[in-house]
Design an enzyme around this catalytic site. Sequence first.
Site, PDB file in Angstrom:
ATOM      1  N   ASP A  26      -1.550   7.063   6.236  1.00 65.52           N
ATOM      2  CA  ASP A  26      -2.619   6.166   5.796  1.00 65.52           C
ATOM      3  C   ASP A  26      -2.938   5.295   7.007  1.00 65.52           C
ATOM      4  OD1 ASP A  26      -4.166   4.094   4.844  1.00 65.52           O
ATOM      5  OD2 ASP A  26      -2.824   3.527   3.205  1.00 65.52           O
ATOM      6  N   TRP A  68       0.849  -1.200   0.000  1.00 60.43           N
ATOM      7  CA  TRP A  68       0.000   0.000   0.000  1.00 60.43           C
ATOM      8  C   TRP A  68       0.884   1.250   0.000  1.00 60.43           C
ATOM      9  CZ3 TRP A  68      -4.340  -1.134  -1.875  1.00 60.43           C
ATOM     10  CH2 TRP A  68      -5.056  -2.281  -1.483  1.00 60.43           C
ATOM     11  N   LYS A 108     -12.052  -1.049   6.865  1.00 56.28           N
ATOM     12  CA  LYS A 108     -11.226  -1.923   7.695  1.00 56.28           C
ATOM     13  C   LYS A 108     -11.638  -1.862   9.171  1.00 56.28           C
ATOM     14  CE  LYS A 108      -8.677  -2.926   4.097  1.00 56.28           C
ATOM     15  NZ  LYS A 108      -7.689  -1.990   3.571  1.00 56.28           N
TER      16      LYS A 108
HETATM   17  C1  LIG Z   1      -7.059  -1.622   2.164  1.00 54.40           C
HETATM   18  C2  LIG Z   1      -6.007  -0.617   2.266  1.00 54.40           C
HETATM   19  C3  LIG Z   1      -5.878   0.393   1.284  1.00 54.40           C
HETATM   20  C4  LIG Z   1      -6.756   0.472   0.058  1.00 54.40           C
HETATM   21  O1  LIG Z   1      -8.003   0.942   0.409  1.00 54.40           O
HETATM   22  P1  LIG Z   1      -9.162   1.158  -0.673  1.00 54.40           P
HETATM   23  O2  LIG Z   1     -10.187   1.888   0.152  1.00 54.40           O
HETATM   24  O3  LIG Z   1      -9.604  -0.192  -1.114  1.00 54.40           O
HETATM   25  O4  LIG Z   1      -8.634   1.978  -1.773  1.00 54.40           O
HETATM   26  C5  LIG Z   1      -4.906   1.346   1.470  1.00 54.40           C
HETATM   27  N1  LIG Z   1      -4.081   1.314   2.539  1.00 54.40           N
HETATM   28  C6  LIG Z   1      -4.178   0.359   3.481  1.00 54.40           C
HETATM   29  C7  LIG Z   1      -3.235   0.378   4.651  1.00 54.40           C
HETATM   30  C8  LIG Z   1      -5.142  -0.632   3.369  1.00 54.40           C
HETATM   31  O5  LIG Z   1      -5.244  -1.582   4.308  1.00 54.40           O
END
Ligand SMILES: *Cc1c(COP(=O)(O)O)cnc(C)c1O
Length: 364
Positions: free
Chosen positions: A166, A99, A190
């Site tokens: 993030d 990511w 998540k």
């Molecule tokens: C799942 C995830 C993403 C991607 O998220 P989307 O909403 O599907 O674009 C980005 N960063 C992390 C740390 C993730 O776990």
Amino acid sequence: MKKYNFNAGPCVLPKEAIESTINAIRDFDGTGIGLLEISHRTKGWERIMAETRQLWRDLLNIPEEYEVLFLGGGASTQFFAVPANILNKKAAYLQTGVWAKKAMKEAKNFGEVELVASSEDKNYTYIPKDYTIPADADYFHITTNNTIYGTEIKYDMDCPVKLVADMSSDIMSRPVDVKKYAIIYGGAQKNVGPAGVTFVIIRKDILGKITDRQYMNPIPTMVDYRTHAAEEERNISMFNTPPVSSIFVMHETLAWLKNLGGLEAMNKINTKKAETLYNEIDRNKLFVGTAEKEDRSIMNVCFVMKDEYKELEKEFLDYATECGMVGIKGHRSVGGFRASLYNACPQEAVDALVKCMQDFEAKH
Ligand SMILES: *Cc1c(COP(=O)(O)O)cnc(C)c1O
């Protein structure tokens, strides 16, 4: 049979949130019209938007000078929205997983990108520690929890430049010192809701400073955080149609979290769940954890069969599935197993998984 949901995302949600959403889908707020059909320009919906934002502020103690935005496009859209808004010349990235790598790739379209440190050499099983953040970078980007590899930065670091995080997979799992960050973003699916809504917490004073860049300047309206922040200032926070149903479920999920005692209480519960499972992994003769112990995530627990038991991997997966475990197959880039212990995953589920691991050990 009872199912225990350990999916990495979309995640398990509180039963209470699902129940109240079902009711709202039938009849939103006593209007006789369902949640999926209401206009987002109604008093009832504006109240839910305002309450959801307030829940974010209360739970995370978000200071006045920050805005909380609810957008579409997932965390993946923020990979380019962040540099579009604040990368003037140069950005710095910590690469702790795919990511983070994807985020970095997008930033390269906007300016110079410095890779400060990476743990790719050991398949991202640890968080790099010795590195210097360049003082001339516009910002430093980190991924606090590495969903695929089960590593986590569990503290709020001091940073000489704007810190961007993030926090897709550990937001609202512990208290966070928001003041240390310039931007915190993530997909809701998540830990705080279903797919379809992305949160962005942003310090207002960092916006509108792109002067040296040609590409995407001016910033397209929908990508420009100021578009959405201005709407929030007018207390409506809806430049365009927001993902109403996803935000509603998030509202219910956060209300559940607040009721439970907020982030201090949630962190205690999460720490206990993670300890329960890591202790069993370390004790059980068949399994071994994949992440460095000091960097272990409390959200995603990754483990594999020890080398001498590798051939039992499929058998264990089948056995665990029979015992009601859902979503424990590891990501293909790590293999083995991954149990995601997000907020709404109860201790009971972890205890059931541990029992399943012990019973399997007894058979071999
Ligand atoms: C799942 C995830 C993403 C991607 O998220 P989307 O909403 O599907 O674009 C980005 N960063 C992390 C740390 C993730 O776990």
